[in-house]
Design an enzyme around this catalytic site. Structure first.
Site, PDB file in Angstrom:
ATOM      1  N   VAL A  86       0.825  -1.214   0.000  1.00 18.88           N
ATOM      2  CA  VAL A  86       0.000   0.000   0.000  1.00 18.88           C
ATOM      3  C   VAL A  86       0.859   1.262   0.000  1.00 18.88           C
ATOM      4  O   VAL A  86       0.649   2.177  -0.798  1.00 18.88           O
ATOM      5  CB  VAL A  86      -0.983  -0.014   1.190  1.00 18.88           C
ATOM      6  CG1 VAL A  86      -1.653   1.337   1.376  1.00 18.88           C
ATOM      7  CG2 VAL A  86      -2.038  -1.087   0.957  1.00 18.88           C
ATOM      8  N   LYS A 104      16.363  -2.142   1.718  1.00 18.73           N
ATOM      9  CA  LYS A 104      15.132  -1.994   0.931  1.00 18.73           C
ATOM     10  C   LYS A 104      14.984  -0.547   0.430  1.00 18.73           C
ATOM     11  O   LYS A 104      14.631  -0.300  -0.720  1.00 18.73           O
ATOM     12  CB  LYS A 104      13.933  -2.354   1.837  1.00 18.73           C
ATOM     13  CG  LYS A 104      12.827  -3.102   1.140  1.00 18.73           C
ATOM     14  CD  LYS A 104      11.914  -3.737   2.172  1.00 18.73           C
ATOM     15  CE  LYS A 104      10.529  -3.198   2.120  1.00 18.73           C
ATOM     16  NZ  LYS A 104       9.582  -3.816   3.034  1.00 18.73           N
ATOM     17  N   GLU A 127      -7.805   2.137   1.873  1.00 24.01           N
ATOM     18  CA  GLU A 127      -7.256   1.824   0.546  1.00 24.01           C
ATOM     19  C   GLU A 127      -8.004   0.621  -0.040  1.00 24.01           C
ATOM     20  O   GLU A 127      -8.273  -0.340   0.663  1.00 24.01           O
ATOM     21  CB  GLU A 127      -5.751   1.507   0.696  1.00 24.01           C
ATOM     22  CG  GLU A 127      -5.063   1.157  -0.596  1.00 24.01           C
ATOM     23  CD  GLU A 127      -5.302   2.210  -1.677  1.00 24.01           C
ATOM     24  OE1 GLU A 127      -4.955   3.376  -1.451  1.00 24.01           O
ATOM     25  OE2 GLU A 127      -5.859   1.870  -2.744  1.00 24.01           O
ATOM     26  N   ARG A 148      -6.210  -3.589  -5.309  1.00 26.39           N
ATOM     27  CA  ARG A 148      -6.155  -5.047  -5.311  1.00 26.39           C
ATOM     28  C   ARG A 148      -4.761  -5.465  -5.726  1.00 26.39           C
ATOM     29  O   ARG A 148      -4.266  -5.001  -6.758  1.00 26.39           O
ATOM     30  CB  ARG A 148      -7.162  -5.630  -6.313  1.00 26.39           C
ATOM     31  CG  ARG A 148      -8.604  -5.344  -5.970  1.00 26.39           C
ATOM     32  CD  ARG A 148      -9.475  -5.494  -7.190  1.00 26.39           C
ATOM     33  NE  ARG A 148      -9.120  -4.524  -8.216  1.00 26.39           N
ATOM     34  CZ  ARG A 148      -9.549  -4.552  -9.486  1.00 26.39           C
ATOM     35  NH1 ARG A 148     -10.334  -5.510  -9.891  1.00 26.39           N
ATOM     36  NH2 ARG A 148      -9.178  -3.629 -10.353  1.00 26.39           N
ATOM     37  N   ASN A 162     -14.595  -5.526   2.227  1.00 28.84           N
ATOM     38  CA  ASN A 162     -13.845  -6.789   2.219  1.00 28.84           C
ATOM     39  C   ASN A 162     -14.697  -7.957   2.707  1.00 28.84           C
ATOM     40  O   ASN A 162     -14.606  -9.069   2.175  1.00 28.84           O
ATOM     41  CB  ASN A 162     -12.582  -6.666   3.076  1.00 28.84           C
ATOM     42  CG  ASN A 162     -11.441  -6.037   2.302  1.00 28.84           C
ATOM     43  OD1 ASN A 162     -11.598  -5.724   1.128  1.00 28.84           O
ATOM     44  ND2 ASN A 162     -10.308  -5.846   2.931  1.00 28.84           N
ATOM     45  N   GLY A 202      -7.495 -15.866   0.267  1.00 23.18           N
ATOM     46  CA  GLY A 202      -6.274 -15.708   1.066  1.00 23.18           C
ATOM     47  C   GLY A 202      -5.806 -14.282   0.936  1.00 23.18           C
ATOM     48  O   GLY A 202      -6.597 -13.385   0.673  1.00 23.18           O
ATOM     49  N   CYS A 230      -5.501  -9.325   3.152  1.00 27.69           N
ATOM     50  CA  CYS A 230      -6.647  -8.515   3.593  1.00 27.69           C
ATOM     51  C   CYS A 230      -7.863  -9.330   4.044  1.00 27.69           C
ATOM     52  O   CYS A 230      -8.250  -9.257   5.214  1.00 27.69           O
ATOM     53  CB  CYS A 230      -7.055  -7.556   2.480  1.00 27.69           C
ATOM     54  SG  CYS A 230      -5.816  -6.285   2.233  1.00 27.69           S
ATOM     55  N   LYS A 233      -7.664 -11.564   7.387  1.00 31.13           N
ATOM     56  CA  LYS A 233      -7.474 -10.826   8.646  1.00 31.13           C
ATOM     57  C   LYS A 233      -8.611  -9.840   8.885  1.00 31.13           C
ATOM     58  O   LYS A 233      -9.036  -9.633  10.016  1.00 31.13           O
ATOM     59  CB  LYS A 233      -6.114 -10.135   8.678  1.00 31.13           C
ATOM     60  CG  LYS A 233      -6.036  -8.825   7.928  1.00 31.13           C
ATOM     61  CD  LYS A 233      -4.723  -8.116   8.172  1.00 31.13           C
ATOM     62  CE  LYS A 233      -4.578  -6.875   7.316  1.00 31.13           C
ATOM     63  NZ  LYS A 233      -5.517  -5.801   7.568  1.00 31.13           N
ATOM     64  N   ARG A 260       0.870 -14.347   1.965  1.00 30.32           N
ATOM     65  CA  ARG A 260       0.148 -14.278   3.240  1.00 30.32           C
ATOM     66  C   ARG A 260      -1.205 -14.997   3.133  1.00 30.32           C
ATOM     67  O   ARG A 260      -1.982 -14.732   2.224  1.00 30.32           O
ATOM     68  CB  ARG A 260      -0.045 -12.813   3.653  1.00 30.32           C
ATOM     69  CG  ARG A 260       1.257 -12.160   4.086  1.00 30.32           C
ATOM     70  CD  ARG A 260       1.098 -10.708   4.420  1.00 30.32           C
ATOM     71  NE  ARG A 260       1.098  -9.850   3.254  1.00 30.32           N
ATOM     72  CZ  ARG A 260       1.122  -8.515   3.297  1.00 30.32           C
ATOM     73  NH1 ARG A 260       1.143  -7.904   4.462  1.00 30.32           N
ATOM     74  NH2 ARG A 260       1.123  -7.791   2.195  1.00 30.32           N
TER      75      ARG A 260
HETATM   76  P1  NAD Z   1       2.954  -4.630   4.190  1.00 31.52           P
HETATM   77  O1  NAD Z   1       3.226  -5.584   5.272  1.00 31.52           O
HETATM   78  O2  NAD Z   1       3.255  -4.990   2.777  1.00 31.52           O
HETATM   79  O3  NAD Z   1       3.692  -3.249   4.474  1.00 31.52           O
HETATM   80  C1  NAD Z   1       3.707  -2.612   5.716  1.00 31.52           C
HETATM   81  C2  NAD Z   1       5.031  -1.905   5.822  1.00 31.52           C
HETATM   82  O4  NAD Z   1       5.042  -1.070   6.966  1.00 31.52           O
HETATM   83  C3  NAD Z   1       6.198  -2.858   5.945  1.00 31.52           C
HETATM   84  O5  NAD Z   1       7.141  -2.569   4.930  1.00 31.52           O
HETATM   85  C4  NAD Z   1       6.756  -2.549   7.335  1.00 31.52           C
HETATM   86  O6  NAD Z   1       8.148  -2.700   7.415  1.00 31.52           O
HETATM   87  C5  NAD Z   1       6.350  -1.092   7.474  1.00 31.52           C
HETATM   88  N1  NAD Z   1       6.402  -0.579   8.841  1.00 31.52           N
HETATM   89  C6  NAD Z   1       5.872  -1.102   9.961  1.00 31.52           C
HETATM   90  N2  NAD Z   1       6.179  -0.319  11.015  1.00 31.52           N
HETATM   91  C7  NAD Z   1       6.888   0.720  10.533  1.00 31.52           C
HETATM   92  C8  NAD Z   1       7.507   1.850  11.113  1.00 31.52           C
HETATM   93  N3  NAD Z   1       7.459   2.036  12.442  1.00 31.52           N
HETATM   94  N4  NAD Z   1       8.169   2.724  10.338  1.00 31.52           N
HETATM   95  C9  NAD Z   1       8.248   2.519   9.009  1.00 31.52           C
HETATM   96  N5  NAD Z   1       7.715   1.445   8.394  1.00 31.52           N
HETATM   97  C10 NAD Z   1       7.043   0.579   9.158  1.00 31.52           C
HETATM   98  O7  NAD Z   1       1.428  -4.240   4.343  1.00 31.52           O
HETATM   99  P2  NAD Z   1       0.448  -3.750   3.191  1.00 31.52           P
HETATM  100  O8  NAD Z   1      -0.054  -4.918   2.443  1.00 31.52           O
HETATM  101  O9  NAD Z   1       1.065  -2.620   2.465  1.00 31.52           O
HETATM  102  O10 NAD Z   1      -0.764  -3.215   4.079  1.00 31.52           O
HETATM  103  C11 NAD Z   1      -0.658  -2.004   4.827  1.00 31.52           C
HETATM  104  C12 NAD Z   1      -2.042  -1.669   5.344  1.00 31.52           C
HETATM  105  O11 NAD Z   1      -2.935  -1.437   4.243  1.00 31.52           O
HETATM  106  C13 NAD Z   1      -2.698  -2.770   6.171  1.00 31.52           C
HETATM  107  O12 NAD Z   1      -3.472  -2.194   7.160  1.00 31.52           O
HETATM  108  C14 NAD Z   1      -3.569  -3.492   5.158  1.00 31.52           C
HETATM  109  O13 NAD Z   1      -4.658  -4.131   5.765  1.00 31.52           O
HETATM  110  C15 NAD Z   1      -4.042  -2.349   4.295  1.00 31.52           C
HETATM  111  N6  NAD Z   1      -4.394  -2.718   2.932  1.00 31.52           N
HETATM  112  C16 NAD Z   1      -3.650  -3.606   2.234  1.00 31.52           C
HETATM  113  C17 NAD Z   1      -3.998  -3.925   0.920  1.00 31.52           C
HETATM  114  C18 NAD Z   1      -3.208  -4.925   0.125  1.00 31.52           C
HETATM  115  O14 NAD Z   1      -3.716  -5.384  -0.915  1.00 31.52           O
HETATM  116  N7  NAD Z   1      -2.016  -5.328   0.519  1.00 31.52           N
HETATM  117  C19 NAD Z   1      -5.112  -3.315   0.321  1.00 31.52           C
HETATM  118  C20 NAD Z   1      -5.834  -2.389   1.061  1.00 31.52           C
HETATM  119  C21 NAD Z   1      -5.473  -2.090   2.370  1.00 31.52           C
END
Ligand code: NAD
Length: 452
Positions: free
Chosen positions: A11, A35, A155, A158, A212, A274, A277, A280, A344
């Site tokens: 995201v 990274k 957000e 997809r 969701n 799976g 999103c 969980k 995941r």
């Molecule tokens: P992700 O695990 O891919 O990324 C999260 C990032 O945050 C990681 O890189 C982690 O290292 C970083 N992080 C955590 N603590 C931190 C800190 N203190 N400082 C800096 N970076 C930090 O997660 P994601 O899939 O990007 O999801 C993020 C959020 O968005 C979640 O709440 C998820 O539910 C939501 N979301 C995800 C999606 C999706 O398709 N992946 C879609 C919509 C919403």
């Protein structure tokens, strides 16, 4: 505007690329130096179609940078977006990262007097922005809300289509604490031509969970129907869905034919949902409803149907080959869906773990999972991983197709017969033409296909 995004995951980074694409100056903040250095030379830390090309372009134009310097990045910003993970522990949402980031933002805000807007983009349960994020920022910044702005902006991207979804969103939901915050968020998203839904903070939070949970419900419903179909002689769930989908309330008639809405892809049977999103978020909402003392029978059933669906795949396999012990089973697809490397909560991993418990030798293939160094997540499994699907099929006793990657859809019945020791195909995604496969002498089993 100067935008600082905390979190460089799916995201955070995709949002960063989209906002820089419309002219904002974006800084994505992460914790892992390696990274961050990679992002700064245009390398995405995960697989997402189109991401790396756009990232490189934005880097070249100096619209986007990545940094590990939290405070410095906050202080150069007008808007701070929180996009860190919100996993579940057990069934409960884990707010550890959100809380840490809120504290850190608060401390950074205390360093000057500038008004900044903080946007929570991570998926959080209703009231979290107001009751968890706001007080932490107020406490550590020593400022009252009003001296900084607060929005909740869920957000909807997809995975697999994330860049396109972020650049051309269906809608943008802005839960605003007050008018000033809402106005600033609208300015941030001005260049995006789509409806903007302005709500309260908690409504915005709830919209994400409702969306969701709706899609997850459609998937579990479709899987329950599939399992009923399997018990009836001569019924194939694929034909059932064909008949259902053609209802004009689901596929509206237009002068030149029919519209096929994207939602129909959720009314299809397979091996369960799976990803990062649906699993969980449905669990978190269910737990939240329990805490609110509100009945949530549907959510409970959605979860339980989904958790048992991978077992259907194993039972199809066992019907075909008896026991899995010492058999070589090929798994095609590790990611929870095509066009992503996200493992995941992937049903594929549940099936692999069950196969290993039953003494099978598992050989797996996925077109992208290994290219981004995801080996670590698979270390717990004693399986071999191969670079081509042909190698996985070679001399195998059965194959289970777990992800509907295009390259698997193209595999012909003759190829399965040529490569495999015995041509047993378990189609977890119903991507093959059953008649063709059966006609060629393949033992073909699929979700929702009559077992009688
Ligand atoms: P992700 O695990 O891919 O990324 C999260 C990032 O945050 C990681 O890189 C982690 O290292 C970083 N992080 C955590 N603590 C931190 C800190 N203190 N400082 C800096 N970076 C930090 O997660 P994601 O899939 O990007 O999801 C993020 C959020 O968005 C979640 O709440 C998820 O539910 C939501 N979301 C995800 C999606 C999706 O398709 N992946 C879609 C919509 C919403």
């Amino acid at each position: 505007m100067n935008v600082t995004i905390i979190g460089t995951g799916y995201v955070g980074l995709v949002t960063g690329v989209a906002l820089s694409h419309v002219g904002h100056k974006v800084t994505c903040v992460g914790r892992n130096k390696e990274k961050i250095d990679e992002i700064n030379v245009g390398i995405a830390p995960f697989y997402e179609p189109g991401l790396e090309a756009l990232l490189k372009k934005m880097r070249l134009g100096a619209f986007l940078q990545a940094s590990i310097e939290f405070e410095k990045s906050v202080l150069i910003s007008d808007v701070i977006i929180i996009a860190v993970g919100t996993p579940t522990i057990g069934n409960k949402i884990d707010l550890t990262s959100i809380k840490k980031v809120a504290i850190h933002i608060g401390k950074s805000l205390s360093k000057d007097k500038k008004y900044r807007l903080i946007i929570v983009k991570s998926t959080v349960l209703p009231t979290v922005t107001e009751k968890v994020v706001r007080p932490l920022i107020e406490k550590y910044s020593k400022k009252n809300i009003g001296e900084f702005g607060l929005c909740m902006n869920p957000e909807f991207l997809r995975e697999g289509n994330a860049v396109e979804d972020a650049i051309h969103p269906d809608r943008i939901v802005i839960g605003a604490f007050d008018e000033k915050s809402g106005k600033m968020a609208r300015k941030l998203y001005k260049a995006f031509d789509c409806p903007k839904v302005i709500t309260s903070l908690s409504t915005a939070e709830m919209i994400k969970y409702a969306a969701n949970s709706l899609f997850a419900t459609m998937i579990s419903f479709s899987n329950e129907i599939a399992n009923i179909c399997s018990s009836i002689e001569g019924v194939d769930v694929q034909d059932v869905w064909k008949g259902v989908h053609l209802d004009s309330r689901l596929s509206p008639k237009v002068p030149k034919g029919r519209i096929t809405p994207g939602m129909l892809s959720y009314i299809q049977s397979g091996c369960g949902y799976g990803g990062s999103c649906f699993p969980k978020d449905v669990k978190a909402l269910s737990h939240f409803a329990k805490e609110q003392k509100v009945s949530h029978e549907i959510l409970k059933s959605v979860i339980s149907v989904n958790e048992s669906q991978p077992k259907q795949i194993i039972s199809l396999l066992l019907q075909a080959i008896g026991s899995a012990k010492n058999k070589k089973i090929a798994i095609l697809g590790l990611a929870f869906k095509p066009n992503t490397d996200d493992l995941r909560e992937s049903p594929s991993l549940i099936v692999i773990s069950e196969l290993l418990q039953r003494g099978a030798r598992v050989v797996a293939h996925d077109p992208v999972v290994y290219s981004k160094g995801k080996r670590k997540e698979l270390e717990a499994f004693d399986i071999s991983y191969v670079q081509t699907y042909e190698e996985a099929l070679k001399k195998s006793d059965a194959v289970i197709v777990m992800t509907s990657w295009d390259e698997y859809i193209q595999i012909s019945p003759s190829e399965f017969i040529k490569e495999m020791k015995s041509a047993v195909v378990i189609d977890g995604r119903r991507i093959y033409n059953k008649e063709q496969f059966i006609h060629k002498g393949i033992i073909y089993k699929g979700v929702g296909l009559s077992l009688i």
